[in-house]
Design a protein around this motif. Structure first.
Motif, PDB file in Angstrom:
ATOM      1  N   ASN A 139       2.783 -12.487 -35.242  1.00 29.25           N
ATOM      2  CA  ASN A 139       2.894 -11.187 -34.588  1.00 29.25           C
ATOM      3  C   ASN A 139       4.264 -11.004 -33.929  1.00 29.25           C
ATOM      4  O   ASN A 139       4.772 -11.921 -33.282  1.00 29.25           O
ATOM      5  N   LEU A 140       4.835  -9.811 -34.111  1.00 31.86           N
ATOM      6  CA  LEU A 140       6.092  -9.463 -33.440  1.00 31.86           C
ATOM      7  C   LEU A 140       5.751  -8.409 -32.385  1.00 31.86           C
ATOM      8  O   LEU A 140       5.307  -7.305 -32.718  1.00 31.86           O
ATOM      9  N   ILE A 141       5.927  -8.766 -31.138  1.00 31.79           N
ATOM     10  CA  ILE A 141       5.497  -7.883 -30.049  1.00 31.79           C
ATOM     11  C   ILE A 141       6.724  -7.334 -29.324  1.00 31.79           C
ATOM     12  O   ILE A 141       7.655  -8.077 -29.017  1.00 31.79           O
ATOM     13  N   THR A 142       6.692  -6.042 -29.085  1.00 35.07           N
ATOM     14  CA  THR A 142       7.761  -5.407 -28.306  1.00 35.07           C
ATOM     15  C   THR A 142       7.106  -4.732 -27.112  1.00 35.07           C
ATOM     16  O   THR A 142       6.040  -4.125 -27.243  1.00 35.07           O
ATOM     17  N   LEU A 143       7.714  -4.871 -25.948  1.00 39.05           N
ATOM     18  CA  LEU A 143       7.127  -4.219 -24.779  1.00 39.05           C
ATOM     19  C   LEU A 143       7.523  -2.744 -24.784  1.00 39.05           C
ATOM     20  O   LEU A 143       8.700  -2.401 -24.883  1.00 39.05           O
ATOM     21  N   GLY A 144       6.509  -1.893 -24.704  1.00 37.73           N
ATOM     22  CA  GLY A 144       6.763  -0.452 -24.586  1.00 37.73           C
ATOM     23  C   GLY A 144       6.506  -0.030 -23.156  1.00 37.73           C
ATOM     24  O   GLY A 144       5.608  -0.560 -22.502  1.00 37.73           O
ATOM     25  N   ILE A 145       7.293   0.905 -22.676  1.00 38.35           N
ATOM     26  CA  ILE A 145       7.157   1.333 -21.284  1.00 38.35           C
ATOM     27  C   ILE A 145       6.520   2.721 -21.262  1.00 38.35           C
ATOM     28  O   ILE A 145       6.991   3.638 -21.937  1.00 38.35           O
ATOM     29  N   MET A 146       5.444   2.866 -20.489  1.00 37.08           N
ATOM     30  CA  MET A 146       4.812   4.177 -20.329  1.00 37.08           C
ATOM     31  C   MET A 146       5.840   5.122 -19.714  1.00 37.08           C
ATOM     32  O   MET A 146       6.314   4.885 -18.598  1.00 37.08           O
ATOM     33  N   PRO A 147       6.215   6.209 -20.409  1.00 34.21           N
ATOM     34  CA  PRO A 147       7.246   7.092 -19.850  1.00 34.21           C
ATOM     35  C   PRO A 147       6.753   7.792 -18.586  1.00 34.21           C
ATOM     36  O   PRO A 147       5.576   8.144 -18.489  1.00 34.21           O
ATOM     37  N   THR A 148       7.655   7.986 -17.640  1.00 35.16           N
ATOM     38  CA  THR A 148       7.297   8.688 -16.403  1.00 35.16           C
ATOM     39  C   THR A 148       8.021  10.024 -16.294  1.00 35.16           C
ATOM     40  O   THR A 148       7.743  10.815 -15.408  1.00 35.16           O
ATOM     41  N   TYR A 149       8.979  10.242 -17.176  1.00 37.85           N
ATOM     42  CA  TYR A 149       9.698  11.533 -17.224  1.00 37.85           C
ATOM     43  C   TYR A 149      10.321  11.633 -18.616  1.00 37.85           C
ATOM     44  O   TYR A 149      10.407  10.622 -19.335  1.00 37.85           O
ATOM     45  N   PRO A 150      10.736  12.826 -19.047  1.00 40.36           N
ATOM     46  CA  PRO A 150      11.215  13.000 -20.429  1.00 40.36           C
ATOM     47  C   PRO A 150      12.661  12.530 -20.619  1.00 40.36           C
ATOM     48  O   PRO A 150      13.570  13.333 -20.775  1.00 40.36           O
ATOM     49  N   GLU A 151      12.873  11.223 -20.604  1.00 36.06           N
ATOM     50  CA  GLU A 151      14.215  10.640 -20.751  1.00 36.06           C
ATOM     51  C   GLU A 151      14.720  10.842 -22.184  1.00 36.06           C
ATOM     52  O   GLU A 151      14.006  10.581 -23.151  1.00 36.06           O
ATOM     53  N   THR A 152      15.960  11.319 -22.295  1.00 33.89           N
ATOM     54  CA  THR A 152      16.555  11.535 -23.623  1.00 33.89           C
ATOM     55  C   THR A 152      17.497  10.401 -24.011  1.00 33.89           C
ATOM     56  O   THR A 152      18.036  10.399 -25.105  1.00 33.89           O
TER      57      THR A 152
END
Lengths: 356, 356
Positions: A139-152
């Protein structure tokens, strides 16, 4: 299984000019009130999880002294200098070969050196969860971050949000930095995560995928891997590394491989991408100002100011970033911070190389 | 009749902080590209009209060295230090007494030390015209400047515009600094002039008026006048000057006396009242910027920048004044330049007296 960490510390620090310079990039700066540099924070956090003799720093030749100086208690032989920058895939490939040779196999935490994390306990628990899942298979795991604002300014991960295996999800695809409208849609849909660039896998897992999706890189790494642990290592590295294909691990592997997973995470992550980040990661005063140094402020709001060795008087200002250093002073509208590369281009054009 | 000049050079230079300081005010700064200081310009202009042994500088104790240093060819005995600041009436009264004692009577040009004049030939011709009129009787002449825009920072002279005697007009009254609406009305009416603070009269004329309208000042000046030219002068000056009433010549005499005249003038006068004046008296580039020093400018307009010994990079800025010095840096919105006194008040409050 043995747990190791690989910290990628070869990045250039253009976006924090004039505090960061070509020979002193962001990872070696302190951007918080505690005085700890970004790379020192990264290593300190990890020591709760990984023994220091199993923490590796991959940097480049120019920053070798800075790494050794800022991290004096890491084993010197764990600090590897790339002969030239080749993006993340060769860097991670090299580290994976070294770890495989030394430990047969091991789980690797692959982490940037210049990100900030507020909730360290949650962060460590998330890594533990990822480690356990990485051990289970290829398995290749990448940490994803729950967005808190619409960062571009970030890439996003679209995850299969109904595929949870104890909080670990399949990845549908990776998407490029969006425009504001798209970023707002991503945020509202709750199907997208910020791509943090933090990876967890076994050395064998990533090497198998490099062999499959980046065979040239795999082949090119072999002589270096064979020399690791011998007195010829540095010589062979210098001879062979420059011929490796320059590619990111995201494009070279993550966007192509199977068994890609993500953990939607909320541990107060910030990539501290430019001067604007400072007001997210430090407390501003009740006028929205963030001051470091000797500042006299009159009728001034929403300004981030780093003074050097002189008093800075601000009068009637709004929305500026001001950074003083002994040889260069930056004054920048906050709406223009992403254009700092234009300043650096102008410095190059004027051949003021001592300011870079 | 002998022609003399009295240059008033005791002013504090708060409005050009941080380049001007309490011990280095505006009249001793160069604010133009030619490197000449304001007081040097004032004296150089006058030398076309007045012999240097007849030019007097009235300054204060603290600036005596600066005056002698910047004007080395003026006779040392013509440079008089007031023991303490007492506004313009005692300053002019003192100079008038000295001139009367030395020359019996003489015409006096009374001039600020820190104003700028573009059309010097017109200026000199205007002074000559005023001198001729001053010789004729007990006339007090003040130069009025034809307004070119509705300035709210100057006092105005309302003149009797149908009373011309060869271009010299009676004065109806003096008016305080107007608000913008009033200033626009003044400009459109063509009946108002800027009050430049430049005066022409005989020593006997102004002393007669001081005797009439400021008898305390007249009386207080007598022991000083009597000591002038003796070895006791400095001692008597120090003993008596502090007791003279602090008052402006405008309020004490000009607003009360008869025989007040003005010459509406157009010789490109500027009082260089604050940092904004620099863009009036120097050429800006095609983005409206005025740069002095090593500046890197990207997407920046309408900024006035004085660099010191480091590179200043500007990114995305509009409408700022930026002035760097070895120990203090000012960054100020152009709309707030009149509030620089707030910065100085804050410096005093924080007891950073070395910055004043």
């Amino acid at each position: 299984m043995k747990l190791t960490a690989v910290i990628m510390a070869g990045g250039k620090g253009e976006r924090f000019w004039p505090k960061s310079r070509a020979n002193y990039p962001k990872q070696f700066l302190s951007l918080t009130a505690d005085g700890e540099t970004m790379i020192q924070k990264t290593v300190r956090r990890l020591k709760n999880l990984v023994a220091k003799q199993d923490i590796y720093i991959i940097t480049n030749q120019e920053y070798l002294y800075l790494v050794k100086n800022q991290l004096p208690d890491l084993p010197k032989e764990n600090i590897i200098a790339e002969p030239c920058p080749k993006n993340t895939a060769p860097c991670i490939g090299l580290a994976s070969c070294m770890i495989q040779k030394k430990y047969q196999d091991a789980v690797m935490l692959v982490l940037p050196s210049d990100h900030l994390i507020h909730a360290e306990e949650i962060y460590l628990n998330t890594l533990k969860q990822a480690v356990a899942f990485a051990e289970k298979g290829e398995n290749l795991i990448t940490l994803g971050i729950m967005p808190t604002y619409p960062e571009t300014g970030y890439g996003y991960i679209k995850y299969l949000h109904d595929s949870s295996q104890d909080g670990i999800y399949g990845v549908e695809c990776f998407v490029e930095k969006p425009d504001l409208e798209t970023a707002k849609n991503y945020l509202n849909s709750k199907k997208y995560l910020w791509n943090s660039g933090m990876f967890i896998w076994k050395a064998s897992s990533i090497l198998n995928n490099i062999k499959k999706y980046m065979p040239d890189l795999y082949t090119g790494l072999q002589p270096i891997a064979n020399a690791y642990g011998t007195e010829n290592f540095e010589k062979i590295l210098i001879e062979n590394f420059p011929d490796l294909p320059a590619e990111s691990i995201d494009f070279g592997i993550m966007e192509k491989a199977e068994n890609i997973y993500t953990i939607p995470s909320s541990f107060g992550w910030d990539d501290v991408g430019n001067w604007l980040a400072l007001e997210r990661i430090n407390a501003t005063d009740n006028q929205g100002n963030l001051f470091d140094g000797d500042i006299i402020s009159v009728d001034t709001r929403n300004c981030t100011v780093c003074a050097d060795n002189k008093t800075i008087a601000l009068l009637g200002l709004d929305n500026l970033v001001i950074v003083d250093t002994p040889d260069a002073l930056l004054i920048c509208d906050k709406n223009s911070t992403q254009d700092i590369k234009k300043v650096l281009a102008e410095i190059r054009k004027q051949e003021k190389f001592n300011l870079l």
